[in-house]
Write a protein that holds these residues in place. Structure first.
Motif: not given
Length: 968
Positions: A797-804, A833-839
């Motif tokens: 996914e395009y967000t997979d480079k974000d840290g968990g 992360y896993e389709y959940k926003d942790y902004t």
């Protein structure tokens, strides 16, 4: 004529005297003590005669030695015989115990024990008018007089109606307070007045030869003038000594004024001023000569006495015993009371103060040159340390009494000195802290044998415990009360500072009455106003004191310069007694007009006499100090209540036989720093507070360091799921540091496995960082920590480079129930992360956020670099980037190498849990010390620091150290 004089004297005695005719003619104690002492002497001498076979002792002891005196005229006294006549007094046999005494002598011990009244003493006075000692006259119709043995018949005729110097025996008048109570007052002790001798002289008629007569000798005639023509050639200017006004005189540097004709002094005004020594007594007198314009020198001597300044004029030939012309004495300026302004704190770190700032009334020159202080509006402010400051008769210094634990208990016996001293400290708020812990300054006494002992902290069987108030013949304590100070005053840590060396003048006293310390003041030496009338029949003045005290020294100086003295010691002002030429407004023709003139208060001359003031008045039986005989009651006192300025009378008791017992005895405040501790001492509360703060801080810091050594280290958690049992941590509070999982590096248009690809080439963003504190909740003691991985571990996914993200919760035991504490997303643009926003991070209210660092928008494009957070700061580090490279630094972003088209993975985040060994809050310490020392301490107001090993009771620690400091 005789009856007229007696009527006048009776008025004098009824109004101003103590007429105790109901006391018979001999106080019982006097008679019994005389018999006992004479009998004891006989027994002792008889025993010695037997024991030594007659070589010592005698069976003949003349009891008249204890009853009578022998008096003789002193011949050839020269010019001094008129100005200062004397008479010789010996014991009954006339060969031993002889003394040459001047007028004014009272209680001169001649033979036997004076204190008990068993022995005999003598008083000397002058009958200047000669009427009381004329042929067949009696003093107050009670005491007879006779010529001394060595007066010739010619002298008896020549001086029959002239001034005479007389001596009489004294018994009860000179008894000590401890032996006779008020018997001595009834016999006239300390109330010596011309015309009042029946209250001073012995009147006992039970002696072996009857009542002792007063013995008199003629006063030599005044030296005659030379022939008139010779006087014109040798006459000198009139010499006069006058006082200085109160406002212009200085207690520390007093002066009197000498007027010699129109001779001008150093200040350019008529008259010169004489200085005085700082010590008291004639032996310390200063001599001085004043030269005139023609070279003649005028000689003077000055000395201080109690409450008086005295100056003698010795003529123009020099100073010796025979050159005295006259003496003038005036009231001394009263001693100004010092005011302790404050304790001056030491500038040296850790050094206890030894300085008091004092404010005192004095002249500007004395302030500047002797006290070395700052003068303002009549007052001087200066510092006093443990090194004496000598100002006039005072030697002021700071003493620091040692504080001790009180081991005595307050007695019900109010004559105990200990009770009086303790009440002084109980009634002063600044010593409340001492009373709270049962501490007192160490107060002791110096005994007559030279030993000293503590009143407040006596050792076992210490004789101080039983020491009661005993007075000497003058009514003063036989013992010296004072502080038992720290031996090394310079390095003393005592927190109590007292001004020592101040002596009140007039004298002051203290008395305990009904649990209260009453400060008293002597009425001192002042001018008493008299009314006088002149009888042409007897060719002399008669004097009657009024109830007024003449405050002459408040008059302007030009009036004092005109003051006139007569030979009887009275003074008057000519302007107040002006007469019309050829008339005398204060004269009467016959003696029988004297009484009516006094009663009318008209036609009287106003004069003044310097004397020790004593207030006398009529009273009712049962009043304080009231003594009654033959239905006549009166009382007298020399004390004034210092607070309300009213006359103060001590309590007495009188039995059915008329015997009087003294129930109260004021103590002379000879050590003012003890008796006036509330005014002359300061307790260094500020210094004590600072010292306690220093001690408590050091002690807590030491405890903290020791606890930190024993405490477990930080708990560090990387990627994974963990549980921490907070109940096992040595502190109730922990510090939590969270490094978010970081983003992987980006190379533009890669990785080709999903759409869209990276749109730029840059280093991966590190995860955010927070530091927070958490109070461990013992209902939820388990801290659950879950740390995900850094970005780049998968690329679907395009967000997979974000840290968990990272999750921190608190849970009950068994984890049946949990509550979120901290939830924080990783580094990257999307923070999904896993389709959940942790902004946005989620932080519970129970977590106290201390620090936060965010990386949103951070752009770093350099090759072989990583970005991370350390100590809350964003930092960079050079690395050798390779495909899949991951830094070991928690939360560090992935690197890039654009030339090779490769990028590194993001590092996993980290959670660090560190037990907080709680420090101490300076404000809490200060507040606790203020409350405890300020006597405002409430146990509910001062909280302790923390639980477990560092469970320090702040109040207990302060109290223990406070006690140690007070006793240092």
């Amino acid at each position: 004529m005789r009856s007229v004089r007696l009527n006048f004297l009776l008025i004098f005695l009824l109004i101003f005297g103590l007429s105790y005719q109901g006391y018979a003619d001999c106080p019982p104690l006097v008679e019994s003590n005389t018999t006992l002492e004479a009998g004891g002497k006989k027994a002792l001498e008889g025993f010695l005669a037997i024991f030594t076979f007659g070589t010592k002792g005698s069976f003949k002891v003349d009891e008249k030695l204890y009853q009578y005196i022998t008096v003789r005229q002193v011949k050839d006294q020269g010019i001094d015989g008129y100005f200062n006549p004397k008479i010789q007094v010996c014991d009954y046999k006339g060969k031993e115990n002889c003394y040459i005494l001047p007028s004014g002598t009272s209680c001169r011990q001649i033979y036997g024990t004076q204190d008990t009244g068993g022995g005999v003493s003598a008083a000397v006075f002058i009958d200047w008018e000669g009427d009381k000692t004329s042929v067949n006259a009696k003093i107050a119709d009670s005491l007879e007089w006779e010529w001394v043995d060595n007066v010739t018949d010619e002298e008896k005729r020549k001086f029959a109606n002239s001034p005479k110097i007389c001596a009489c025996s004294q018994k009860g008048a000179c008894m000590g307070a401890s032996s006779g109570g008020l018997s001595r007052i009834l016999s006239g002790a300390n109330i010596f007045r011309p015309g009042d001798m029946e209250n001073v002289c012995d009147t006992c008629s039970s002696w072996s030869e009857g009542k002792q007569k007063i013995k008199c000798a003629p006063v030599p005639l005044a030296p005659g003038p030379p022939p008139f023509c010779e006087q014109l050639a040798m006459s000198l200017p009139q010499v006069r000594i006058v006082p200085i006004t109160d406002k212009d005189n200085d207690y520390f540097d007093p002066k009197v004024k000498v007027i010699i004709g129109d001779l001008k002094g150093r200040d350019g005004e008529i008259g010169e001023k004489l200085d005085f020594p700082k010590e008291y007594g004639e032996s310390k007198a200063w001599g001085r000569s004043i030269p005139s314009t023609d070279g003649t020198k005028y000689y003077f001597k000055t000395h201080r006495e109690k409450d008086k300044l005295c100056a003698k004029y010795h003529g123009t030939q020099g100073i010796d015993e025979k050159s005295l012309q006259f003496i003038r004495c005036f009231p001394a300026p009263p001693a100004p009371e010092p005011e302790v302004v404050e304790i001056v704190q030491s500038n040296a770190s850790g050094k206890q103060s030894d300085t008091l700032k004092i404010r005192m009334k004095m002249s500007e020159s004395t302030c500047t040159y002797r006290a070395h202080g700052v003068y303002s509006n009549g007052f001087c402010t200066f510092n006093v340390t443990n090194h004496p400051v000598n100002i006039g008769p005072l030697s002021l210094k700071v003493v620091k009494p040692k504080i001790v634990e009180r081991t005595t208990s307050t007695s019900d016996n109010k004559s105990n000195i200990n009770d009086i001293i303790e009440d002084i400290f109980k009634n002063s708020s600044q010593f409340t802290i001492l009373e709270q812990y049962g501490y007192v300054p160490n107060i002791g006494i110096e005994l007559p044998n030279g030993d000293s002992c503590s009143l407040t902290n006596p050792r076992e069987h210490n004789q101080c415990e039983l020491t009661k108030l005993e007075l000497d013949n003058m009514g003063q304590p036989k013992i010296e009360v004072g502080y038992m100070g720290v031996k090394n005053q310079v390095n003393s840590n005592s927190k109590m500072l007292c001004l020592s060396g101040w002596q009140p003048e007039p004298e002051e006293f203290v008395l305990e009455r009904e649990g209260k310390v009453v400060p008293l003041k002597s009425m001192g030496t002042k001018y008493i106003e008299y009314n006088s009338v002149y009888s042409k029949e007897s060719n002399q003045f008669y004097y009657l004191p009024s109830k007024e005290i003449g405050d002459l020294l408040k008059r302007p100086q030009n009036q004092l310069d005109k003051i006139i003295f007569n030979k009887q010691g009275y003074v008057f002002f000519p302007d107040n007694n002006k007469q019309e030429k050829g008339k005398c407004s204060y004269c009467v023709k016959r003696n029988d007009e004297i009484d009516d003139t006094f009663k009318s208060s008209k036609g009287l001359k106003v004069v003044y006499k310097l004397t020790d003031v004593e207030h006398r008045e009529k009273c009712n039986q049962g009043d304080d100090g009231c003594i009654c005989f033959n239905e006549t009651c009166s009382r007298s006192t020399r004390y004034v209540d210092k607070e309300n300025t009213q006359s103060f009378y001590t309590k007495i008791s009188q039995d059915a036989n008329g015997v009087v017992t003294q129930q109260e005895a004021p103590i002379k405040a000879n050590r003012t720093e003890v008796f006036y501790a509330d005014k002359l001492c300061r307790f260094d509360l500020e210094g004590l507070k600072e010292k306690l703060k220093e001690i408590i801080e050091k002690q807590l810091e030491k405890e903290k360091q020791e606890l930190e050594k024993k405490s477990e280290k930080s708990h560090v958690f990387g990627s994974g799921n963990y549980d921490v049992d907070g109940s096992q941590i040595t502190s109730s509070r922990v510090e939590i540091e969270v490094w978010g999982c970081s983003e992987a590096g980006h190379i533009k248009d890669t990785p080709y496995t999903y759409t869209p690809n990276s749109t730029e080439s840059r280093v991966g963003m590190p995860g955010d960082y927070i530091k927070a504190e958490l109070e461990i909740d013992l209902d939820y003691p388990i801290i659950n920590i879950k740390v995900e991985q850094g970005g780049g571990n998968r690329e679907k996914e395009y967000t997979d480079k974000d840290g968990g993200p990272i999750f921190i919760r608190k849970c009950r035991l068994g984890k049946q129930e949990c509550k979120d504490l901290i939830t924080m997303g990783g580094g990257g643009i999307y923070k999904i992360y896993e389709y959940k926003d942790y902004t946005e991070p989620i932080i519970d209210d129970s977590v106290k956020l201390k620090e936060k660092t965010t990386t949103t928008g951070l752009r770093v494009t350099e090759d072989n670099k990583i970005t991370y957070i350390e100590n809350g700061e964003i930092k960079h580090e050079t690395v050798k980037c390779s495909k899949g490279f991951r830094s070991s630094k928690p939360g560090a972003g992935g690197c890039i190498d654009k030339s090779k088209g490769i990028y590194g993975k993001g590092s996993a985040g980290q959670v660090k849990v560190t037990p907080i060994i709680k420090g101490f809050d300076i404000n809490i310490i200060n507040d606790a010390i203020e409350k405890m020392i300020g006597n405002r301490y409430d146990p509910g107001e001062v909280r302790d620091f923390s639980r477990s090993e560092f469970d320090t009771s702040l109040t207990k620690m302060i109290e223990e150290e406070l006690k140690k400091e007070l006793l240092r």
